[in-house]
Design a protein around this motif. Structure first.
Motif, PDB file in Angstrom:
ATOM      1  N   TRP A 232       0.626  -1.310   0.047  1.00 27.96           N
ATOM      2  CA  TRP A 232      -0.040   0.100   0.073  1.00 27.96           C
ATOM      3  C   TRP A 232       0.934   1.292  -0.049  1.00 27.96           C
ATOM      4  O   TRP A 232       0.721   2.231  -0.649  1.00 27.96           O
ATOM      5  N   MET A 233       1.753   1.134   0.824  1.00 31.68           N
ATOM      6  CA  MET A 233       2.522   2.455   0.938  1.00 31.68           C
ATOM      7  C   MET A 233       3.481   2.777  -0.161  1.00 31.68           C
ATOM      8  O   MET A 233       3.749   3.952  -0.641  1.00 31.68           O
ATOM      9  N   PRO A 236       2.681   4.109  -4.739  1.00 31.47           N
ATOM     10  CA  PRO A 236       2.733   5.635  -5.615  1.00 31.47           C
ATOM     11  C   PRO A 236       4.026   5.316  -6.119  1.00 31.47           C
ATOM     12  O   PRO A 236       4.301   5.950  -7.386  1.00 31.47           O
ATOM     13  N   ALA A 253       2.390   9.573  -8.630  1.00 30.21           N
ATOM     14  CA  ALA A 253       2.609   9.312  -7.507  1.00 30.21           C
ATOM     15  C   ALA A 253       1.259  10.097  -6.516  1.00 30.21           C
ATOM     16  O   ALA A 253       0.712   9.442  -5.619  1.00 30.21           O
ATOM     17  N   ILE A 254       0.942  11.123  -7.012  1.00 28.64           N
ATOM     18  CA  ILE A 254       0.021  11.766  -6.375  1.00 28.64           C
ATOM     19  C   ILE A 254      -1.275  11.130  -6.406  1.00 28.64           C
ATOM     20  O   ILE A 254      -2.160  10.737  -5.583  1.00 28.64           O
ATOM     21  N   ASN A 255      -1.682  10.623  -7.801  1.00 31.21           N
ATOM     22  CA  ASN A 255      -3.109   9.922  -8.126  1.00 31.21           C
ATOM     23  C   ASN A 255      -2.988   8.618  -7.186  1.00 31.21           C
ATOM     24  O   ASN A 255      -3.976   8.367  -6.813  1.00 31.21           O
ATOM     25  N   TYR A 257      -1.476   7.758  -4.430  1.00 33.81           N
ATOM     26  CA  TYR A 257      -1.502   8.206  -3.040  1.00 33.81           C
ATOM     27  C   TYR A 257      -3.063   8.252  -2.659  1.00 33.81           C
ATOM     28  O   TYR A 257      -3.604   7.862  -1.675  1.00 33.81           O
ATOM     29  N   LEU A 258      -3.920   9.114  -3.511  1.00 39.23           N
ATOM     30  CA  LEU A 258      -5.158   9.410  -3.159  1.00 39.23           C
ATOM     31  C   LEU A 258      -6.057   8.286  -3.382  1.00 39.23           C
ATOM     32  O   LEU A 258      -6.979   7.986  -2.858  1.00 39.23           O
ATOM     33  N   ALA A 261      -5.919   5.814  -0.607  1.00 42.00           N
ATOM     34  CA  ALA A 261      -6.512   6.379   0.708  1.00 42.00           C
ATOM     35  C   ALA A 261      -7.937   6.068   0.719  1.00 42.00           C
ATOM     36  O   ALA A 261      -8.704   5.759   1.611  1.00 42.00           O
ATOM     37  N   SER A 309      -9.147  10.668  -9.093  1.00 47.10           N
ATOM     38  CA  SER A 309      -8.354   9.112  -8.389  1.00 47.10           C
ATOM     39  C   SER A 309      -9.040   8.873  -7.090  1.00 47.10           C
ATOM     40  O   SER A 309      -9.151   7.650  -6.877  1.00 47.10           O
TER      41      SER A 309
ATOM     42  N   TYR B  57      10.032  17.059  -6.758  1.00 47.99           N
ATOM     43  CA  TYR B  57       9.603  15.756  -6.574  1.00 47.99           C
ATOM     44  C   TYR B  57      10.820  14.838  -6.235  1.00 47.99           C
ATOM     45  O   TYR B  57      10.840  14.174  -5.216  1.00 47.99           O
ATOM     46  N   TYR B  61      10.714  13.063  -2.693  1.00 47.61           N
ATOM     47  CA  TYR B  61      10.260  11.840  -2.783  1.00 47.61           C
ATOM     48  C   TYR B  61      10.748  10.713  -1.967  1.00 47.61           C
ATOM     49  O   TYR B  61      10.109  10.289  -1.050  1.00 47.61           O
ATOM     50  N   GLN B  65       8.363   8.633   1.123  1.00 46.23           N
ATOM     51  CA  GLN B  65       8.419   7.441   1.222  1.00 46.23           C
ATOM     52  C   GLN B  65       8.480   6.824   2.526  1.00 46.23           C
ATOM     53  O   GLN B  65       8.004   6.124   3.130  1.00 46.23           O
ATOM     54  N   HIS B  68       5.825   8.163   4.982  1.00 45.66           N
ATOM     55  CA  HIS B  68       4.847   7.331   4.712  1.00 45.66           C
ATOM     56  C   HIS B  68       4.947   5.910   5.537  1.00 45.66           C
ATOM     57  O   HIS B  68       4.114   5.332   6.214  1.00 45.66           O
ATOM     58  N   ALA B  98      -5.606   6.844   6.463  1.00 47.42           N
ATOM     59  CA  ALA B  98      -5.985   7.025   5.177  1.00 47.42           C
ATOM     60  C   ALA B  98      -7.120   8.145   4.916  1.00 47.42           C
ATOM     61  O   ALA B  98      -7.331   8.667   4.017  1.00 47.42           O
ATOM     62  N   ILE B 101      -5.231  11.845   5.866  1.00 47.43           N
ATOM     63  CA  ILE B 101      -4.211  12.386   4.912  1.00 47.43           C
ATOM     64  C   ILE B 101      -5.130  13.260   4.033  1.00 47.43           C
ATOM     65  O   ILE B 101      -4.827  14.258   3.422  1.00 47.43           O
ATOM     66  N   GLN B 102      -6.434  12.782   3.419  1.00 39.85           N
ATOM     67  CA  GLN B 102      -7.578  13.449   2.748  1.00 39.85           C
ATOM     68  C   GLN B 102      -7.757  14.708   3.304  1.00 39.85           C
ATOM     69  O   GLN B 102      -7.598  15.747   2.737  1.00 39.85           O
ATOM     70  N   LEU B 128       1.586  16.101   0.138  1.00 47.02           N
ATOM     71  CA  LEU B 128       1.818  14.769   0.578  1.00 47.02           C
ATOM     72  C   LEU B 128       2.344  14.497   2.050  1.00 47.02           C
ATOM     73  O   LEU B 128       1.845  13.848   2.657  1.00 47.02           O
TER      74      LEU B 128
END
Lengths: 462, 462, 462
Positions: A232-233, A236, A253-255, A257-258, A261, A309, B57, B61, B65, B68, B98, B101-102, B128
């Protein structure tokens, strides 16, 4: 048992011969590419590369290591949930992946990295990532047959699986020029239907005999969560690992991640809603929470937009959990497909959804949203594809999904028939899901020691 | 029990409605920023960015991670130490994070990343990371109430926690212009006092009824070490993740690496010294070894100097371990604060120390040590803050610490009162620390099978 | 027991005094280097560094974090395989490494990073990696004596081990100007022979008394696989972490990836082949699969070529597994070396092979293969070594291997004699491999609760 000697003659021989073949083939074909060769200094000068940091290694190495963790710890530990098959889960996953990445470097190399000036495959960091991706398809397939096949069968599955993968990948990415950064089609759809078809051919009507081992215990469910969370982690990184430098990797990566979630919340909702007592089921939490990552694979580098996403993740959590509750029993009882890990719910359905989302979002791409140059970059509308437009691209994306399905189902049936030959040392029905058939498992509790044992085990207090 | 249906009506509804709200709000507000948008090519040209590698990025990045992993595996597994609450530890941590974060992307976005030209929040990799940071505060708070609340209560705690976090963060970082790269104040002090206040309001006088489950067994302590180690190892990434490019991130990583190393030695020393038989206690090793990372958070990007970091770690190991030995019992008996994981010792005290260390080291900053430009860069003495000097900055840092404390305590009391409403399906006193209340736990040992079981369990030899 | 007070006087005192010494020494000697100092802005301008991304931090930080995981989770969990020594495995590994990295920063700093203008050691990311490397040598040695020594003995082993390491490293890398990016000689050969020599001096003729604890159980073997896999996955980062920027790091990662893949197949083959029933042994899978990473360490940044890496891995899987089957019993019975983890098979033999492979491949280097500039870059044929040619370099590589062996064996015998003094609180023969001697282990099963316990343990079904 009679099986022991059969394995002795089988597994060591296969490992030795195949590894020797790899050495010979690598000797003939594989070399470093310009970015991993000592001539890099000259190459830099010729190509006006100002700094070592522009070596592709620095763009992709962090993602590569994350993907590597997904392959070996993610897939390996996700499958440790069975109470007495943890060695097989993590150990055979290890073996299969270690062989598969070598064969994938060759197969994918011939199709994608062959230098026609000297006939050599030139490898760099991107090849390593693609080899890991290729193996992911086979490990997905392993999930369907977990506990029911021998290590030699797994190696055969991987040999054919990687070969089929390289061909379908070439057709989808190069011939059809479809995009699939995170491999919803190329990896997940193909891998899942490959595994399900094999499991269908290898159907065991009397698998009930080992039913008592086909389930989890408390600790094995915690071990499996290690696999779930690392998948899961790092998802991305998976979906962005071979995306375009710069905004491509960033957006993928953003898409992802979302989407992931969002999936967690709907998975929890469905798991609780469909259980009579409102409790949660670890099977759903371990698996369905990942469905969003699968489904956003193809479109991850597109301008899917953040809420797009979230929507993809939302529906995949629902569908995947419903799959475990309703579709898995149906698959087993009606279609005679025994799917140990439920890959149909985690990879097949979300993979197909991912392919469809990719096709739709490609077809809907506009110059306004992407910018002229951005559209060209994202979809590689260059060279022979310079005249392609988004709507046409959407059609080719859909065609790519069909190719993945055909290769998965057709290849799986063929390989299933090969694996049905009675020469591979697979376990009897009553020995399925049991590590003791392939592993030394130390048994050293004496019955007279019960008290000592209970004193020491500390599991339950007064 | 009557509780089942309550949850059915509660948890799924909350998950669905909140996730749908996220989708709508993201649809209205959230877009890619210039570095994750396909228009990046044009943006690069306009801003004279020579290479894709200068996309933020690539600066952040790898740290992202690592952070995360800390949030999902680190916090999740650290809490698996209870013998029968591992599913809840790792599973609810997963759910809460989950969702969080949103919500954090929205809340922090409105305060920090709102593009006033079009009213949209523009997100990239730094958002993120900040969302993960924001959630860390709520997960810290979860540690205080672990085993005593329902998943719906956790979600409510997270909804309010993230909201409060975004406001206090805005006040501390933007209004007061305090620096807090690793979040000693913003994350740890706030999160810990938020959780402790909630636990104080939710005090359970009869928690003794589930005392037999409020402890570890051998394997659960090993699982918890997975959490400890991933937090410990990746803490340098946590404290450097949003520090300044270049020397800022570099220095923050070094300082954190050193502070944490120092903490391990004093934790071991204190643990052995205060145990009658000189033995070590896993509770201390799992938690207090991390205190140095918390305490060096604010000052990590300052010129704290390597030995300064060691000193901070040295004292935090001592104080945190003493906290577990003396202060936790005091908190529970005298102040009626039941703190399951001891977050007061791991986050609250070290967080406050971190704020103070930050204030002192900011006030003591000089042009000689930092260089003229370095001082300006490190403390962002630009724009409206161009005239600020280090001694004044120290005062604002201290003010920041007070803000974090006030928001934590005040917010916690308020949210605690909300959570006291009898509508959230929290467990009875005798069901605390027990996974079976919220999770399907497979129970399938038959008593007639004791011998088979003991043969197979292999735990204790003859 | 009388041992408790001894430890109380020992372990806390050693931890406190040594940590205080570290603080003082760091205060006197250690400062940030130019890339982690706030003066970096000026330094950038002076050195025409165009972007922050060219800070060494961005070249090496991802590899650093991977190495960090190998040291703390990799080594720590690999040693949890013993049924009742998991706390000691992961906990003492943690303690030893946390002390060792500090002492290593000083020792290696004096030899390699001393700024003669002000007498200070200037540290940056590369120093952190090297400190982790240095500690790896001591953790390898820990593997030989696992379960048989006290934590104070481990700290003494580490104090001397790091000191010896820094000296031999200086001789090998600087005086002899040998190359050893992945430390086959400097880390593995030295560390393994250091540990084996200590174990030889500390030989326990009556270790049979704790034989019942010197083995694994099902779950402990799964925990150990966490260590194995994180070592295996991140080994490419280990061997490339301090290699040359650009092609050097890139090539080192590829070579290691391939060598390790090859090792897995031959390990599986040998494990199955030499077991009477054809089954696999977890001891081999956990350890021998890593031998290829050790053996490719020295040559990882050379033009070993992909198939060369596969060949190295191929033979190391065979030799290492044979070592576990035949050589470990021989070592124990004939040479009186008790090697708990089998480090002779995992580090000593592959380390020596790695040194030899390095010497041969250096001697065989040609301008045709490397390019003129590439040859100079790879072997640093500059400054006082500008006239050295590959064949001579091969000789110096071989000399380096001898130095590592001498330091390991000689240093180990000396330190072993120091550790034989009866003042360190080591466990009696009957208490070896038992966590209860150094750790609080909760024991709370009442015999009257057997049924409750069995109901709850869920391990074996009807």
């Amino acid at each position: 048992v009679a099986w022991g000697p059969a394995l002795r003659g089988g597994l060591p021989a296969v490992c030795f011969v195949w590894q020797l073949s790899m050495i010979i083939l690598f000797g003939v074909f594989v070399r470093y590419n310009e970015e991993s060769d000592t001539h890099w200094v000259d190459y830099r000068k010729e190509n006006n590369i100002t700094s070592d940091i522009e070596n592709d290694y620095y763009f992709r190495y962090p993602s590569f290591q994350d993907v590597h963790v997904m392959i070996f710890v993610g897939f390996g530990f996700l499958m440790t949930f069975l109470k007495r098959y943890s060695f097989g889960a993590v150990g055979f996953n290890f073996l299969v992946a270690a062989f598969g990445i070598q064969w994938a470097l060759l197969m994918q190399g011939w199709f994608h990295s062959l230098d026609y000036t000297d006939g050599k495959i030139k490898i760099g960091i991107e090849n390593l990532i693609n080899a890991d991706f290729c193996v992911a398809g086979c490990l997905i397939a392993y999930g369907a047959v977990l506990g029911k096949v021998s290590p030699v069968q797994l190696l055969v599955m991987t040999l054919f699986g990687v070969t089929l993968f390289a061909v379908e990948e070439y057709i989808i990415l190069n011939v059809l020029h479809a995009k699939d950064a995170g491999g919803s089609m190329v990896i997940h759809t193909f891998g899942a239907y490959y595994g399900l078809s094999i499991s269908w051919v290898l159907y065991r009507p009397n698998l009930d005999k080992s039913k008592h081992l086909n389930g989890s215990v408390y600790h094995s469910d915690v071990f499996a969560m290690i696999g779930t969370l690392f998948l899961w982690m790092f998802w991305p990184s998976f979906n962005s690992a071979i995306a375009d430098h710069g905004d491509g990797q960033h957006r993928a990566a953003i898409n992802t991640y979302l989407a992931l979630a969002s999936t967690v919340l709907t998975t929890v909702a469905m798991s609780s809603l469909f259980e009579k007592t409102g409790k949660l089921d670890m099977v759903h939490i371990q698996n369905s929470t990942l469905a969003g990552g699968v489904a956003v694979g193809t479109a991850a580098e597109f301008m899917l937009s953040p809420y797009g996403s979230l929507i993809v993740g939302f529906f995949c959590g629902i569908i995947s959990t419903l799959g475990y509750i309703y579709f898995s029993p149906f698959l087993e009882e009606k279609l005679k497909i025994q799917d140990t890990c439920g890959i149909h719910n985690l990879h097949a359905m979300p993979g197909v959804i991912g392919g469809i989302v990719g096709a739709i979002s490609a077809a809907a791409a506009t110059n306004t949203v992407y910018g002229d140059l951005g559209l060209e970059n994202t979809f590689d509308f260059t060279g022979p594809f310079a005249k392609r437009v988004p709507t046409i691209q959407g059609g080719y994306q859909a065609a790519g999904l069909c190719v993945a399905l055909c290769f998965g189902i057709g290849g799986g049936i063929f390989v299933g028939l090969v694996l049905k030959l009675p020469i591979w040392g697979d376990p009897a029905d009553e020995n399925c899901f049991d590590d003791e058939i392939y592993w030394e498992v130390r048994q050293n509790v004496s019955k007279s020691n019960i008290c000592h044992f209970l004193n020491a085990s500390q599991i339950w207090p007064k």
